[in-house]
Motif scaffolding. Structure first.
Motif, mmCIF file in Angstrom:
data_model
loop_
_atom_site.group_PDB
_atom_site.id
_atom_site.type_symbol
_atom_site.label_atom_id
_atom_site.label_comp_id
_atom_site.label_asym_id
_atom_site.label_seq_id
_atom_site.Cartn_x
_atom_site.Cartn_y
_atom_site.Cartn_z
ATOM 1 N N ARG A 113 -0.340 0.014 -2.744
ATOM 2 C CA ARG A 113 -1.033 1.086 -2.027
ATOM 3 C C ARG A 113 -1.502 2.163 -2.998
ATOM 4 N NH1 ARG A 113 3.291 1.841 2.909
ATOM 5 N NH2 ARG A 113 2.743 -0.042 4.081
ATOM 6 N N GLU A 116 -4.678 1.330 -4.807
ATOM 7 C CA GLU A 116 -5.845 1.503 -3.930
ATOM 8 C C GLU A 116 -6.220 2.978 -3.813
ATOM 9 O OE1 GLU A 116 -4.558 -0.248 -0.307
ATOM 10 O OE2 GLU A 116 -4.694 -2.320 -1.034
ATOM 11 N N SER A 151 1.836 4.880 4.585
ATOM 12 C CA SER A 151 0.913 4.369 5.602
ATOM 13 C C SER A 151 1.226 4.901 6.999
ATOM 14 C CB SER A 151 0.949 2.830 5.626
ATOM 15 O OG SER A 151 -0.133 2.307 6.363
#
Length: 243
Positions: A113, A116, A151
């Motif tokens: 993550r 990204e 998230s």
């Protein structure tokens, strides 16, 4: 989704938030709009479980924030009041991964993550530098990455562009729009007319702790006869004074 019902917060004799109700739905950006001292930040902090309300309920994806605060916090990513406090001796990467550890995110998933987010927020040049000495814009991007590394389904953003330069504002706003495209619930507190215009789908206007108007942005513009969101902000602020 965030659902706020009959929310009230009192500090001594002062009522900071007075019996307000609104919803922020998934996949859109809801703007919480008001002057300084209107009750925006107090409302955001109650939703974030940092303050406990005197009356009313807050549901985060149907989780009651008073009855199940820990479960509600797992759903939330928070950037309140331009808070960019970071561990100065750690690198940006170490700061973000440390927060992922606190949120019990598996290291392999957290690193994926983070890679990204580094691309999305254009942090390649400094992700492995210590944050001591970072500019406000660099620190804000690290704080954003930290707030979403686990998230979360819900983002609470209180004046996220305060103090940033033009390029950093653009990067931050693009990131917020990316989060919207991921179907997240986003509650954005701001009094920046350009931010309202570019980012917000729905608007909730609050003055002196009370909601004076709320609804879809284009509907409110049409109903009020205002030409843009800057005029809309002043329209409802002045109307609240006459009530």
């Amino acid at each position: 989704m965030i659902k706020v019902d009959s929310l009230t917060k009192q500090f001594g004799k002062k009522i900071a938030v007075n019996n307000i109700s609104f919803c922020a739905e998934s996949g859109i950006i809801t703007g919480l709009i008001g002057s300084n001292g209107s009750g925006k930040s107090t409302t955001m902090r109650m939703i974030a479980t940092l303050l406990k309300q005197n009356k009313g309920t807050i549901l985060i994806d149907n989780i009651d924030t008073v009855k199940q605060p820990h479960k509600a916090r797992e759903k939330i990513g928070i950037l309140l009041g331009g808070d960019v406090s970071l561990y100065e001796r750690l690198t940006a990467r170490e700061n973000i991964l440390y927060f992922a550890d606190l949120q019990s995110v598996e290291r392999k998933i957290a690193e994926q993550r983070l890679n990204e987010l580094v691309e999305l927020l254009d942090m390649n040049a400094y992700i492995d530098r210590r944050v001591g000495g970072f500019s406000r814009g660099m620190r804000q991007k690290v704080a954003f990455a930290r707030s979403i590394i686990h998230s979360p389904d819900v983002l609470l953003l209180d004046e996220p562009s305060t103090g940033l330069d033009i390029n950093s504002i653009k990067d931050v706003q693009n990131f917020i729009l990316y989060c919207k495209s991921q179907g997240k619930t986003i509650l954005l507190s701001t009094h920046n007319a350009h931010e309202m215009e570019r980012l917000c789908d729905n608007l909730v206007f609050i003055e002196e702790g009370k909601i004076v108007a709320q609804g879809e942005k284009n509907f409110l513009l049409q109903e009020s006869g205002c030409s843009d969101t800057a005029d809309l902000f002043f329209y409802y602020r002045e109307r609240s004074k006459q009530q």
